[in-house]
Design an enzyme around this catalytic site. Structure first.
Site, PDB file in Angstrom:
ATOM      1  N   CYS A  20       0.892  -1.520  -0.105  1.00 21.06           N
ATOM      2  CA  CYS A  20      -0.281  -0.017   0.123  1.00 21.06           C
ATOM      3  C   CYS A  20       0.691   1.139  -0.088  1.00 21.06           C
ATOM      4  CB  CYS A  20      -1.101   0.270   1.088  1.00 21.06           C
ATOM      5  SG  CYS A  20      -0.205  -0.217   2.872  1.00 21.06           S
ATOM      6  N   HIS A  75      -1.156   0.425   7.273  1.00 21.73           N
ATOM      7  CA  HIS A  75      -2.241   0.539   5.337  1.00 21.73           C
ATOM      8  C   HIS A  75      -1.469   2.015   5.412  1.00 21.73           C
ATOM      9  CE1 HIS A  75      -4.746  -0.275   2.750  1.00 21.73           C
ATOM     10  NE2 HIS A  75      -5.511   0.696   3.550  1.00 21.73           N
ATOM     11  N   ASP A  88      -7.824   4.932  -1.320  1.00 22.13           N
ATOM     12  CA  ASP A  88      -7.445   3.748  -0.640  1.00 22.13           C
ATOM     13  C   ASP A  88      -7.818   2.685  -2.352  1.00 22.13           C
ATOM     14  OD1 ASP A  88      -6.953   1.658   0.871  1.00 22.13           O
ATOM     15  OD2 ASP A  88      -8.890   2.213   1.615  1.00 22.13           O
TER      16      ASP A  88
END
Length: 196
Positions: A20, A75, A88
């Site tokens: 991520c 994250h 996201d």
């Protein structure tokens, strides 16, 4: 001006599962390379973690079901401040979605959590993130040297001063704010959620 329309669609973004931080770095790099200076100056890489490395998020593709949460060690998402939008690449929600929707659906903001699950956020201006972030991807290697998840097919990201400082970005110790600033989820929501 609606700057979010200047960003690529989800399927046009560089994406590697379980990376991520690099996915968001690549999105910031796209903004910079496209010459969208105003958009870049309004954008932030948000590292979400805590001292226990146990942060629950809902509506994540990794959960397979929209009503169950995923427990991440960390994250990373992109936040565009002036439009209060979250990007996201791992969410089941829209791309982008409003901070209000993300706070409600992904953070499950109103749910009371035990202290070890409270989310902390390192908010890093996109320009700073692009200049300073570096990862040699060793955090994704087992003791036997096997990948826990296959890495991206492009070279590791490095900066002029580092080849690996990922842990400094994930760290949520307020006293060592080398990159960006650390905030509680409540502080972030209160500061950035658009009112009315």
């Amino acid at each position: 001006m609606n700057m979010s329309s200047e960003l690529p669609n989800r399927d046009e973004c560089t994406y590697t599962k379980c990376y991520c931080e690099e996915n968001v770095w690549k999105l910031c790099k796209y903004i910079e390379d496209s010459g969208k200076i105003e958009l870049l100056s309004n954008s932030y890489a948000i590292f979400i973690s805590n001292h226990y490395r146990t942060i629950p998020l809902w509506k994540q593709k990794a959960s397979k079901r929209s009503d169950t949460m995923v427990m991440w060690d960390y994250h990373v998402i992109l936040f565009v401040e002036n439009e209060s939008l979250i990007y996201d690449l791992d969410t089941m929600l829209g791309f982008p979605c409003s901070l209000e929707e993300y706070a409600t659906e992904a953070f499950n903001f109103n749910m009371k959590l035990k202290p070890q699950f409270e989310r902390l956020l390192r908010v890093v201006p996109a320009t700073e993130f692009l200049k300073t972030f570096a990862s040699d991807r060793t955090h994704m290697l087992t003791e036997d040297g096997e990948w826990t998840s296959p890495p991206p097919d492009y070279p590791p990201i490095s900066s002029s001063s580092s080849t690996n400082n990922l842990q400094s970005f994930i760290s949520m110790t307020k006293s060592s704010e080398q990159f960006g600033t650390v905030q509680t989820l409540e502080e972030f929501i209160n500061k950035y959620m658009l009112k009315g």
